[in-house]
Enzyme design. Structure first.
Site, PDB file in Angstrom:
ATOM      1  N   PHE A 123       0.860  -1.182   0.000  1.00 36.02           N
ATOM      2  CA  PHE A 123       0.000   0.000   0.000  1.00 36.02           C
ATOM      3  C   PHE A 123       0.902   1.239   0.000  1.00 36.02           C
ATOM      4  CE2 PHE A 123      -2.798   3.195   1.787  1.00 36.02           C
ATOM      5  CZ  PHE A 123      -4.016   2.912   1.205  1.00 36.02           C
ATOM      6  N   ASP A 194       1.476  -4.729   8.836  1.00 39.33           N
ATOM      7  CA  ASP A 194       0.341  -3.842   8.639  1.00 39.33           C
ATOM      8  C   ASP A 194      -0.905  -4.733   8.547  1.00 39.33           C
ATOM      9  OD1 ASP A 194      -1.675  -2.162   7.661  1.00 39.33           O
ATOM     10  OD2 ASP A 194      -0.229  -0.877   6.625  1.00 39.33           O
ATOM     11  N   TYR A 219     -11.022   2.025  10.576  1.00 37.97           N
ATOM     12  CA  TYR A 219     -12.243   2.335   9.810  1.00 37.97           C
ATOM     13  C   TYR A 219     -12.601   1.294   8.754  1.00 37.97           C
ATOM     14  CZ  TYR A 219      -8.464   4.260   6.938  1.00 37.97           C
ATOM     15  OH  TYR A 219      -7.294   4.425   6.251  1.00 37.97           O
ATOM     16  N   LYS A 220     -11.778   0.241   8.608  1.00 35.42           N
ATOM     17  CA  LYS A 220     -12.088  -0.777   7.592  1.00 35.42           C
ATOM     18  C   LYS A 220     -12.942  -1.872   8.236  1.00 35.42           C
ATOM     19  CE  LYS A 220      -8.198   0.573   4.753  1.00 35.42           C
ATOM     20  NZ  LYS A 220      -6.745   0.458   4.521  1.00 35.42           N
ATOM     21  N   ARG A 367     -12.531  -4.127  -6.765  1.00 38.07           N
ATOM     22  CA  ARG A 367     -12.337  -4.771  -5.466  1.00 38.07           C
ATOM     23  C   ARG A 367     -13.687  -4.921  -4.785  1.00 38.07           C
ATOM     24  NH1 ARG A 367      -8.394  -2.122  -1.050  1.00 38.07           N
ATOM     25  NH2 ARG A 367     -10.068  -0.605  -1.129  1.00 38.07           N
TER      26      ARG A 367
END
Ligand SMILES: *Cc1c(COP(=O)(O)O)cnc(C)c1O
Length: 408
Positions: A123, A194, A219-220, A367
């Site tokens: 990422f 991560d 927040y995911k 995705r």
């Protein structure tokens, strides 16, 4: 098929969680890997914190409403779902900032080594943070990225720390945390994991894997709300490391207002400034939901949803040129299914008009995040069917879908 699906949903041991989220009827939300849905409890909770604790209690709420200890309390709850011990995780700051903290702490524990390694397809913020440390270090530190398969071969006596994302944000490929950590340790290298696409999505056993450091998003899959505080894990054995972001909330005695920095004991030194109280309140609602779920059931449902979605995509969209980029093998897949398609961006936009929300990642990836707490088996079939409609009618082929928005 329809009867079987109804049966699957009726028997789903996690089915009751869906009602605990605010989700509009008809919407199929396949983007919980980017922003999780809102727990119903969050609106009332945040309103209470604003109206009562802030509005009425004002500054007395730091102690009276336990604002000052929320980062540790919520950190301990996160620890309970990630195989970490109490006092090993704190909820604070953003993932990017926590990457900086973890990498610099790891570098300080390996003073004779100077290289940070990651994979080139990580990422971007992870790599950008490495590059920032290199630029700031005045030549002491080098940030190196290599092809995903070459990571372990790159570890040598110069490497202080390896930064890897456990579940790849585009493909959803899962790395074997215990095995990679073991191989890195054998070369004297520390690892920062991560967990942005792992926490709340797959079972994680940080201490079982002998992990050194980890970070991840709130927040995911933790459903903590837009811009929720992130978390950082520092294994107890590494907690003596001196924090580089030596802010007053990581001080041993912040309200003594001493002239010099003295780190707090334990994980608290990896907090920097004042806790984000409103964000923490919403985050805690999300964490409390995940903490009630059986993570083995969560994983089993996530993989079953993925298998079903892949099968439905083959059956309904096989002729439209989607290429599966996530592992077909369930054990290697996180909680998402991704496809490559030359018109991926346009298709994702057109699909939104049909009330199916996924997202797009450059250059050509569609995705679909699969969140077992609030998705149903029937949603997998319906999503593939709506995608078929979009392809059959070429609903994606519109001029307005050809320019990319600022957020994809
Ligand atoms: C989403 C994500 C981030 C986000 O970092 P923020 O600082 O919270 O914006 C970082 N790393 C990975 C792997 C991610 O998927």
């Amino acid at each position: 098929m329809t009867a079987d699906l109804a049966e699957l949903d009726a028997r789903d041991p996690l089915r009751e969680f869906r009602d605990l989220f605010q989700l509009r009827e008809g919407l199929i939300y396949l983007d919980g890997n980017s922003l999780g849905a809102a727990p119903r409890a969050a609106a009332a909770r945040v309103a209470e914190v604003v109206k009562e604790q802030w509005g009425e209690g004002l500054i007395t709420s730091w102690l009276g409403a336990d604002w000052s200890t929320a980062p540790q309390r919520i950190g301990d709850k996160i620890a309970s779902i990630l195989g970490a011990g109490p006092g090993e995780i704190i909820a604070a700051d953003s993932t990017s900032v926590n990457i900086f903290k973890a990498l610099t702490a790891a570098l300080s524990l390996r003073p004779a080594r100077s290289v940070i390694v990651s994979e080139a397809t990580n990422f971007p913020t992870d790599v950008y943070m490495m590059q920032g440390i290199e630029a700031f270090s005045g030549g002491r530190v080098r940030a190196v990225t290599v092809a995903p398969d070459a990571v372990l071969d790159r570890l040598d006596d110069d490497v202080a720390v390896l930064l890897l994302t456990q579940v790849h944000y585009k493909s959803g490929l899962v790395r074997d945390m215990a095995e990679v950590t073991r191989q890195a340790h054998a070369k004297g290298v520390l690892v920062v994991w991560d967990l942005s696409h792992s926490a709340g999505a797959i079972p994680v056993d940080l201490n079982g894997a002998k992990a050194d450091f980890a970070v991840g998003c709130g927040y995911k899959f933790l459903n903590g709300g837009p811009g929720a505080p992130a978390f950082i894990f520092v294994a107890e054995r590494h907690q003596a490391a001196m924090p580089v972001l030596s802010g007053w909330f990581g001080h041993a005695s912040p309200f003594a207002f001493e002239e010099d920095y003295r780190p707090a004991a334990g994980i608290t030194r990896f907090q920097c400034g004042t806790p984000q109280v409103l964000g923490l309140a919403a985050l805690e609602c999300g964490i409390d939901l995940i903490a009630q779920a059986d993570l083995a059931q969560l994983r089993a449902k996530s993989l079953a949803l993925g298998d079903l979605f892949i099968a439905q995509m083959e059956a309904r969209c096989g002729e439209f040129g989607f290429e599966l980029v996530s592992p077909r093998e369930p054990g290697l897949r996180g909680s998402q299914v991704s496809y490559a398609h030359p018109h991926g961006y346009e298709i994702v936009q057109a699909l939104k008009q049909c009330d199916v929300i996924g997202d797009f990642r450059t250059p050509d990836i569609l995705r679909f995040g699969l969140t077992p707490l609030y998705l149903r088996y029937a949603d997998m079939v319906e999503a593939a069917e709506r995608l078929r409609e979009v392809c059959l009618t070429r609903a994606w082929d519109k001029p307005e879908y050809r320019t990319r928005a600022a957020v994809t």
